[in-house]
Enzyme design. Structure first.
Site: not given
Ligand code: GLA
Length: 733
Positions: A533, A613
């Protein structure tokens, strides 16, 4: 001047670049809401209508005029007890328990700069930013109650903020039973309410519902803003889309329980309210005492959700977030949680750090499990001293070793919590929020510390400082892993104050940390995004968005989050596959594309990856570094809705239109599939853009009209990114 007072009609007008807000202290002294919409000059009191509505009470001061009723008139700050039967912003009882409050206009002041709210997070802006403040004093003479309505305006950002301070100026106690921060009354309109409900690991899902008669209420009674509902709502005309139509946002700068309500009344008028949760709230004010409602950020757009989001993003990024990392690029981090959970040693952390460094990572975060006898999530919260046996030495020594690799060091803490199985709880059982005589409700086997008490805050603050002072620790992940169930503080008789005071206590500790460690990057977290928030963003410029790191689920979570929150706030990491939350396997490239719409980092053990990777990750990090500024500062465009479209696409476009990054993930793959087109927005009309990878030149107008086809070779969960650069000298002025 953005705030204008017209004394003849007692009208207050607040102008932003594209919106106007207006209210009037009418002849009876009631503060009526007149208008909030597209920028307009003049007086909007013509919008008010008067009729005898039947069963709608008339204030005594209206005399025999039965057409004047607060049950029908739009108001700025409606109170319970005025004959308005809609939902009030304020409910008060006097010392005898009598309900009712009637506020009349007394005075006002207009001052340069944006007001601050002591002890509470709030938007900040200076007079040099063009910001102004309006304070309107209302009073209930019988109660001796004064209410100051605060309005802040950031004109160029199209932002208006509101808050209210309730003061007891009388001689007897009063009790505030309900307090909302802002009310918006609409005299007409057919609206949808947009909110962002969710659950643990699936936060902030876009939800749009038409408002019928009655009230639509969302909120949190969990003590925190919650995974389940976010303190951010949009009211929109039925037909509003991303790029057209009117919409209004209310975003609460508050991390505790809250309430938002949209009510369509008997006259087809709509009231939108947002503020503190009502339940387990009852706040006594002795003479001289006051209570401040957390701030609400308001914004209006006549051009759809996209514009509204841009306005809110700018405001949060530049006028709520603070500190070094407000503008600075955030370090690319590697977090140990999904790499090893509780199963690590100092040595394995160091190995992780070495691997991370070799990939180009800048910050190593040691997550949960480094303190006390925390070998799992059932014990030791509160005992914030390093487990030197596990770490193979002191925390300081480990920090030093990691830093010696050329990495920053970060650490996880959960300061508001305690386990019953901890030395802290054993020595201070009354520091937890528990009800005497009732065995406590456990959640993740932990209890909540009573941050409404100073001695608790002081001790926890001291313990945090002792940790941070062990070495050069530049990042703190501040976690909260349960909801509050029992609201009982062992030192106060006024249990109705505890939830509010608790949150102010959390803010106080965070503020002290921000002051003492101005360069510390704090990342908020609550089991992922359970306290995501604007209140937390005042202290933590980024918040871990969700414990769900699955790239495909993240599309929806980040899509929903983007309506109210900028990408710079969204903690997002690449994790291992099969994904630990969903079991799904997605390409490493797609995981990076999704995480790159946030703060970007990794949450895996590179040693378990192949050399190919690792090489890909090195390239991803280099690319993110190049893109980071645009991601952090650019305008965000949602190009498709992941819930309904086969492809989820979004774009970051520089404010000046010179660059754009367009990303798309194919969620569904079918045989002989029709081509999928991505239509960017925000490019410079008339300009040509060159795609950096292919060198191909595209005309902006056609891109924005028909779009870009996704390569037909893309498989399910594959992704594509276009990095477009505007060709100099092109574009209509
Ligand atoms: C919460 C957080 C995770 C991790 C764990 C540690 O669930 O959201 O990221 O830090 O706690 O216990």
């Amino acid at each position: 001047m953005p705030i204008i007072y017209t004394p003849e009609q007692r009208i207050f007008t607040i102008h932003t670049a594209h919106s106007t807000y207006q209210m009037q202290a009418d002849a009876l002294g009631h503060l009526l809401h007149l208008y909030y919409g597209a920028r307009s000059e003049g007086s909007m009191d013509y919008l008010l209508t008067y009729a005898d509505r039947g069963f709608s009470g008339n204030p005594n001061a209206a005399g025999r005029d039965r057409t004047y009723s607060l049950d029908a008139l739009p108001q700025e700050f409606p109170t319970q007890g005025t004959g308005d039967y809609r939902s009030p912003a304020l409910t008060v009882r006097d010392a005898n328990g009598v309900f009712g409050c009637r506020l009349l206009y007394r005075s006002h002041e207009i001052i340069p700069g944006k007001y601050a709210l002591p002890g509470l997070p709030a938007v900040y802006a200076e007079a040099e930013d063009g910001a102004e403040t309006l304070r309107i004093e209302l009073e209930d003479a019988r109660l001796g109650l004064a209410v100051t309505l605060c309005y802040g305006v950031l004109p160029s950002l199209d932002i208006i903020t509101r808050s209210a301070v309730v003061r007891n100026r009388g001689t007897a106690a009063v009790t505030v039973e309900k307090l909302q921060s802002a009310c918006l009354d609409y005299v007409c309109g057919d609206f949808d309410l947009v909110s962002f409900p969710g659950r643990y690991a699936m936060e902030r899902q876009f939800d749009r519902r038409p408002l019928g008669r009655g009230a639509a209420v969302i909120g949190s009674r969990r003590g925190y803003s919650s995974h389940q509902y976010n303190p951010f709502v949009i009211l929109a005309d039925r037909g509003t889309t991303e790029s057209a139509g009117r919409c209004w946002a209310m975003q609460l700068v508050w991390s505790g329980g809250f309430r938002a309500e949209a009510e369509r009344d008997q006259l087809e008028q709509t009231r939108l309210l947002m503020g503190l949760g009502e339940e387990q709230f009852s706040y006594p004010l002795q003479p001289g005492q006051s209570l401040t409602a957390p701030e609400v950020i308001l914004s209006f757009s006549a051009q759809g959700f996209e514009r509204l989001s841009h306005q809110l993003h700018r405001c949060l990024r530049r006028h709520v977030c603070r500190g070094k990392y407000r503008d600075a690029r955030r370090p690319v981090l590697l977090n140990s949680w999904e790499a090893s959970y509780f199963d690590f040693t100092g040595e394995s952390i160091l190995r992780l750090a070495e691997e991370a460094k070799a990939l180009g990572v800048e910050l190593l975060v040691m997550d949960d499990g480094w303190f006390g006898d925390r070998c799992d999530d059932n014990r030791a919260l509160g005992d914030w001293t390093a487990n030197e046996q596990k770490l193979g030495g002191s925390l300081g020594a480990l920090v030093e070793k990691v830093c010696a690799l050329g990495l920053k060091f970060g650490i996880w803490m959960e300061p508001e919590m305690v386990n019953e199985d901890s030395d802290l709880y054993r020595s201070h059982p009354d520091w937890a929020l528990t009800i005497p005589g009732r065995p406590p409700i456990r959640s993740r086997n932990q209890l909540v510390l009573d941050f409404s008490r100073r001695e608790v805050r002081d001790e926890i603050y001291a313990r945090i400082c002792r940790v941070l002072d062990q070495g050069s620790i530049e990042y703190l992940k501040w976690d909260v892993n349960r909801s509050i169930a029992e609201v009982y503080s062992h030192t106060t008789g006024d249990q109705g104050k505890v939830l509010y005071d608790y949150m102010l206590g959390v803010y106080e500790v965070l503020e002290r940390l921000c002051t003492r460690y101005p360069d510390l990057l704090i990342e908020g977290c609550s089991g992922g995004g359970g306290r995501f928030d604007a209140g937390m963003l005042y202290y933590c410029p980024q918040i871990w968005c969700s414990d769900n790191t699955d790239a495909i689920d993240r599309l929806r979570i980040q899509y929903g989050s983007s309506f109210g929150y900028p990408a710079s706030a969204i903690g997002a990491h690449v994790s291992a596959c099969p994904n630990h939350q969903t079991g799904r396997t997605t390409p490493l490239s797609t995981r990076a594309v999704v995480a790159a719409a946030g703060t970007f980092g990794y949450e895996l053990d590179p040693a378990k990856l192949s050399e190919a990777e690792r090489a890909e990750i090195r390239r991803q990090i280099e690319t993110f570094r190049e893109d980071a500024e645009l991601v952090q500062q650019g305008l965000y465009y949602r190009l498709s809705d992941p819930e309904t479209a086969p492809c989820c696409a979004w774009a970051f476009v520089a404010e000046d239109g010179t660059r754009a990054i367009i990303s798309a993930v194919l969620q569904e793959k079918h045989a002989n599939m029709p081509a999928v087109y991505v239509r960017p927005r925000g490019l410079t009309p008339g300009a040509f853009y060159r795609d950096r990878a292919s060198g191909r030149v595209y005309p902006a107008d056609a891109l924005m009209d028909t779009g870009l086809p996704l390569p037909l070779t893309l498989g399910q969960y594959d992704s594509v990114v276009w990095r477009l650069e505007r060709i100099e000298g092109t574009g209509r002025p």
